[in-house]
Design a protein around this motif. Structure first.
Motif, PDB file in Angstrom:
ATOM      1  N   TYR A   8       0.874  -1.171   0.000  1.00  0.00           N
ATOM      2  CA  TYR A   8       0.000   0.000   0.000  1.00  0.00           C
ATOM      3  C   TYR A   8       0.918   1.230   0.000  1.00  0.00           C
ATOM      4  O   TYR A   8       1.458   1.606   1.034  1.00  0.00           O
ATOM      5  CB  TYR A   8      -0.901  -0.030   1.235  1.00  0.00           C
ATOM      6  N   SER A  11       2.133   8.825   0.247  1.00  0.00           N
ATOM      7  CA  SER A  11       3.067   9.746   0.896  1.00  0.00           C
ATOM      8  C   SER A  11       2.827   9.806   2.408  1.00  0.00           C
ATOM      9  O   SER A  11       3.721  10.129   3.170  1.00  0.00           O
ATOM     10  CB  SER A  11       3.038  11.130   0.249  1.00  0.00           C
ATOM     11  N   PHE A  12       1.605   9.542   2.838  1.00  0.00           N
ATOM     12  CA  PHE A  12       1.296   9.464   4.270  1.00  0.00           C
ATOM     13  C   PHE A  12       1.880  10.654   5.049  1.00  0.00           C
ATOM     14  O   PHE A  12       2.620  10.475   6.014  1.00  0.00           O
ATOM     15  CB  PHE A  12       1.778   8.134   4.860  1.00  0.00           C
ATOM     16  N   HIS A  19      -6.457   6.368   5.776  1.00  0.00           N
ATOM     17  CA  HIS A  19      -5.410   5.403   5.444  1.00  0.00           C
ATOM     18  C   HIS A  19      -5.527   4.175   6.355  1.00  0.00           C
ATOM     19  O   HIS A  19      -5.431   3.041   5.895  1.00  0.00           O
ATOM     20  CB  HIS A  19      -4.012   6.011   5.641  1.00  0.00           C
ATOM     21  N   ARG A  89      -4.785   0.597  -3.479  1.00  0.00           N
ATOM     22  CA  ARG A  89      -5.034   2.038  -3.491  1.00  0.00           C
ATOM     23  C   ARG A  89      -6.427   2.277  -2.909  1.00  0.00           C
ATOM     24  O   ARG A  89      -7.324   1.446  -3.034  1.00  0.00           O
ATOM     25  CB  ARG A  89      -4.978   2.607  -4.920  1.00  0.00           C
ATOM     26  N   GLY A  90      -6.590   3.414  -2.274  1.00  0.00           N
ATOM     27  CA  GLY A  90      -7.896   3.765  -1.729  1.00  0.00           C
ATOM     28  C   GLY A  90      -8.621   4.661  -2.720  1.00  0.00           C
ATOM     29  O   GLY A  90      -8.012   5.541  -3.324  1.00  0.00           O
ATOM     30  N   ARG A  92     -11.615   7.295  -2.758  1.00  0.00           N
ATOM     31  CA  ARG A  92     -12.556   8.018  -1.919  1.00  0.00           C
ATOM     32  C   ARG A  92     -13.837   8.329  -2.669  1.00  0.00           C
ATOM     33  O   ARG A  92     -14.926   8.057  -2.219  1.00  0.00           O
ATOM     34  CB  ARG A  92     -11.937   9.325  -1.421  1.00  0.00           C
ATOM     35  N   TYR A 125     -14.713   8.622   6.003  1.00  0.00           N
ATOM     36  CA  TYR A 125     -13.389   9.021   5.534  1.00  0.00           C
ATOM     37  C   TYR A 125     -13.360   9.469   4.084  1.00  0.00           C
ATOM     38  O   TYR A 125     -12.308   9.724   3.523  1.00  0.00           O
ATOM     39  CB  TYR A 125     -12.413   7.855   5.743  1.00  0.00           C
ATOM     40  N   LEU A 128     -11.713  12.820   3.503  1.00  0.00           N
ATOM     41  CA  LEU A 128     -10.522  13.047   4.321  1.00  0.00           C
ATOM     42  C   LEU A 128      -9.249  12.925   3.486  1.00  0.00           C
ATOM     43  O   LEU A 128      -9.016  11.911   2.846  1.00  0.00           O
ATOM     44  CB  LEU A 128     -10.534  12.000   5.444  1.00  0.00           C
ATOM     45  N   SER A 130      -4.833  13.994   3.483  1.00  0.00           N
ATOM     46  CA  SER A 130      -3.717  14.507   4.287  1.00  0.00           C
ATOM     47  C   SER A 130      -3.586  16.018   4.096  1.00  0.00           C
ATOM     48  O   SER A 130      -3.197  16.737   5.021  1.00  0.00           O
ATOM     49  CB  SER A 130      -2.412  13.818   3.886  1.00  0.00           C
TER      50      SER A 130
HETATM   51  P1  ADP Z   1      -3.384  11.744  -0.137  1.00  0.00           P
HETATM   52  O1  ADP Z   1      -4.002  11.262  -1.436  1.00  0.00           O
HETATM   53  O2  ADP Z   1      -4.393  12.038   0.933  1.00  0.00           O
HETATM   54  O3  ADP Z   1      -2.317  12.792  -0.268  1.00  0.00           O
HETATM   55  P2  ADP Z   1      -1.531   9.506  -0.054  1.00  0.00           P
HETATM   56  O4  ADP Z   1      -0.713   9.896  -1.221  1.00  0.00           O
HETATM   57  O5  ADP Z   1      -0.768   9.160   1.175  1.00  0.00           O
HETATM   58  O6  ADP Z   1      -2.609  10.523   0.470  1.00  0.00           O
HETATM   59  O7  ADP Z   1      -2.500   8.347  -0.488  1.00  0.00           O
HETATM   60  C1  ADP Z   1      -2.166   7.014  -0.591  1.00  0.00           C
HETATM   61  C2  ADP Z   1      -3.390   6.229  -1.014  1.00  0.00           C
HETATM   62  O8  ADP Z   1      -4.366   6.303   0.014  1.00  0.00           O
HETATM   63  C3  ADP Z   1      -4.092   6.734  -2.270  1.00  0.00           C
HETATM   64  O9  ADP Z   1      -4.602   5.610  -2.977  1.00  0.00           O
HETATM   65  C4  ADP Z   1      -5.232   7.547  -1.733  1.00  0.00           C
HETATM   66  O10 ADP Z   1      -6.313   7.584  -2.652  1.00  0.00           O
HETATM   67  C5  ADP Z   1      -5.588   6.760  -0.510  1.00  0.00           C
HETATM   68  N1  ADP Z   1      -6.278   7.554   0.496  1.00  0.00           N
HETATM   69  C6  ADP Z   1      -5.899   8.709   1.062  1.00  0.00           C
HETATM   70  N2  ADP Z   1      -6.813   9.166   1.939  1.00  0.00           N
HETATM   71  C7  ADP Z   1      -7.825   8.247   1.929  1.00  0.00           C
HETATM   72  C8  ADP Z   1      -9.082   8.145   2.595  1.00  0.00           C
HETATM   73  N3  ADP Z   1      -9.513   9.082   3.422  1.00  0.00           N
HETATM   74  N4  ADP Z   1      -9.837   7.089   2.325  1.00  0.00           N
HETATM   75  C9  ADP Z   1      -9.428   6.139   1.447  1.00  0.00           C
HETATM   76  N5  ADP Z   1      -8.271   6.179   0.781  1.00  0.00           N
HETATM   77  C10 ADP Z   1      -7.474   7.213   1.014  1.00  0.00           C
END
Ligand code: ADP
Length: 163
Positions: A8, A11-12, A19, A89-90, A92, A125, A128, A130
């Motif tokens: 997974y 950038s976290f 996440h 990947r998430g 949203r 979420y 939501l 970062s």
């Molecule tokens: P962001 O997109 O918030 O800057 P990241 O680059 O760390 O965060 O995202 C890593 C993965 O986590 C991506 O696939 C992003 O779509 C997913 N992600 C981030 N925030 C959420 C959330 N609130 N719910 C589900 N997935 C998320």
């Protein structure tokens, strides 16, 4: 190949409860999940690599099959080297789709044996990110249930140092 080990990537900066929700869902689906911090993003992150890794480690401490790592360079190279064939990947909302599809297709072109698995977070979420978390924290707002408690403390500390 059975897809037992998944990565997974993200950038976290910092890890949010969105996440963590995706990590929880993915850890139930795969034998082993590696949450990997991407190091080569163009923009300068708010938190250093070590800080981001540390916050992630604290956030995943409850799952025995989840570990934390970091990588630079291409994700597909990292995946090949570590014998991973699934990237999590998430998603949203529909707004994430365009970018995520581009990324997934690019990765598949570079590494045809891999699959991208999209997981949907709990409804709390969906909005939501970062980025909003950093903005709210920089203005002194309460983050409540949006991030783990240790992350909201780290954010408060970070922005009090910056003043
Ligand atoms: P962001 O997109 O918030 O800057 P990241 O680059 O760390 O965060 O995202 C890593 C993965 O986590 C991506 O696939 C992003 O779509 C997913 N992600 C981030 N925030 C959420 C959330 N609130 N719910 C589900 N997935 C998320």
């Amino acid at each position: 190949m059975k897809h037992r080990r998944a990565v997974y990537p993200g950038s976290f900066d910092p890890v949010t409860n969105g996440h963590v929700d995706i990590i929880r869902r993915a850890s139930a689906l795969f034998d082993e999940l590696v949450v990997a911090v991407l190091l080569n993003r163009g923009k300068t992150p708010l938190f250093s690599t070590e800080e981001r890794l540390d916050m992630l480690r604290k956030s995943v401490a409850g799952w025995r099959n989840v570990r934390v790592d970091s990588f630079s360079g291409l994700m597909v190279d990292y995946m090949r080297k570590n014998d991973m064939a699934v990237a999590i990947r998430g998603l949203r909302a529909v707004s994430d789709l365009e970018y995520e599809f581009q990324l997934a297709h690019t990765n598949r072109t570079l590494y045809p044996e891999m699959e991208t698995v999209f997981l949907m977070p709990g409804e709390n979420y969906v909005y939501l990110t970062s980025t909003t978390v950093r903005e709210v924290a920089s203005l002194g707002g309460e983050l409540g249930t949006q991030v783990p408690r240790h992350v909201s403390l780290a954010l408060r500390k970070k922005f009090s140092e910056k003043k």
